[in-house]
Design an enzyme around this catalytic site. Sequence first.
Site, mmCIF file in Angstrom:
data_model
loop_
_atom_site.group_PDB
_atom_site.id
_atom_site.type_symbol
_atom_site.label_atom_id
_atom_site.label_comp_id
_atom_site.label_asym_id
_atom_site.label_seq_id
_atom_site.Cartn_x
_atom_site.Cartn_y
_atom_site.Cartn_z
ATOM 1 N N GLY A 28 0.832 -1.204 0.000
ATOM 2 C CA GLY A 28 0.000 0.000 0.000
ATOM 3 C C GLY A 28 0.864 1.249 0.000
ATOM 4 O O GLY A 28 2.020 1.212 -0.429
ATOM 5 N N LEU A 30 0.558 3.788 -1.942
ATOM 6 C CA LEU A 30 0.947 3.727 -3.358
ATOM 7 C C LEU A 30 1.508 5.050 -3.865
ATOM 8 O O LEU A 30 1.040 6.120 -3.499
ATOM 9 C CB LEU A 30 -0.267 3.347 -4.204
ATOM 10 N N HIS A 34 4.549 2.246 -7.861
ATOM 11 C CA HIS A 34 3.599 1.127 -7.846
ATOM 12 C C HIS A 34 2.696 1.170 -9.082
ATOM 13 O O HIS A 34 2.381 0.140 -9.681
ATOM 14 C CB HIS A 34 2.696 1.199 -6.611
ATOM 15 N N GLN A 58 8.702 -8.757 7.667
ATOM 16 C CA GLN A 58 9.871 -8.156 7.019
ATOM 17 C C GLN A 58 10.337 -6.897 7.733
ATOM 18 O O GLN A 58 11.256 -6.224 7.260
ATOM 19 C CB GLN A 58 9.615 -7.905 5.533
ATOM 20 N N LYS A 146 13.901 -0.507 -8.244
ATOM 21 C CA LYS A 146 14.370 0.303 -7.111
ATOM 22 C C LYS A 146 14.856 -0.587 -5.955
ATOM 23 O O LYS A 146 15.867 -0.318 -5.340
ATOM 24 C CB LYS A 146 13.217 1.204 -6.669
ATOM 25 N N GLN A 150 15.794 -7.051 -3.431
ATOM 26 C CA GLN A 150 14.527 -7.780 -3.319
ATOM 27 C C GLN A 150 14.213 -8.519 -4.622
ATOM 28 O O GLN A 150 13.797 -9.681 -4.621
ATOM 29 C CB GLN A 150 13.416 -6.782 -2.977
ATOM 30 N N VAL A 173 10.906 4.533 -10.952
ATOM 31 C CA VAL A 173 10.262 5.807 -11.289
ATOM 32 C C VAL A 173 10.898 6.886 -10.419
ATOM 33 O O VAL A 173 11.010 6.722 -9.196
ATOM 34 C CB VAL A 173 8.740 5.742 -11.052
#
Length: 282
Positions: A28, A30, A34, A58, A146, A150, A173
């Site tokens: 979320g 966002l 996203h 996490q 980014k 991960q 972005v």
Amino acid sequence: MIVIETALGIAQACAESSRPLGLVPTMGALHDGHLALVKRARQENQTVVATIFVNPTQFGPQEDLAAYPRDRERDLGLFRQQGVDLVFTPAVDEIYPPGFDTWVDVGALGDRLEGARRPGHFRGVATVVTKLFTLARPDRAYFGQKDGQQLAVIRRLTRDLNLGLEIVAVPTVRDPDGLAQSSRNAYLTPSQREAAPVVYRALRRAEELWNNGVIDAGQLRAEVKAVLEAEPLVESIDYVSVAGGESLEELDQLPRSGQIRAMVSVAVMMGRTRLIDNVILE
Ligand code: PAF
């Protein structure tokens, strides 16, 4: 757009949906990063499934789980505008029911860089992402470049566990001044926000050297560090890494040809905000 809160519900809805199915996992809060994932998923799939789940496993004990920004109605509105078909918004118990104790651990890859600073972080990411993959059974899943480590972790687990889906990396972005979009940018004070593009400037320096033929990874690290150190609002530098793009093992020399790509990544503290970013040299 259908919003589903149960694991059984999302599994059934995905099983009945047209293929290919693209999955966009999020926590979320966002931003345009996203939305770039959702747009790409919308272009490439018949069904787009997004998830909103602030994954507690996490976050470390000293991290900002309680303070993590949450705005469900705004997020759902943005997904609706982008033409998402299904949104999964489970409660914590739905993902981690009482007695849950099975974990996905990607080994050394998860212990380097971000993993060294945030022990257990990638075990939490790998576990929740594997659960989301198992529930939705997507053909493709979309993640931002980014969070480069991960992405490497998710590629590794997908390959090691033969999950058989395609992992799609979507370019970072950036704001017009180069700062990579991140939910955590909201924590920056106005003067920190003004200084924050130094992170991307430092990475661009590495790209520039590479484009001019420098292949000594030590030299790249030193020059990136020098750019960061010149900014007084950078309180500390956690790491400057020049590593192989898949294994994230530190390199001595950059490969000039062949398949191997290098990732230059940095993590710095600006006030209480940790900024991470990376570029791929290929
Ligand atoms: O990148 C994120 O937002 C999260 O780490 C992810 C992939 C949704 C897993 O919780």
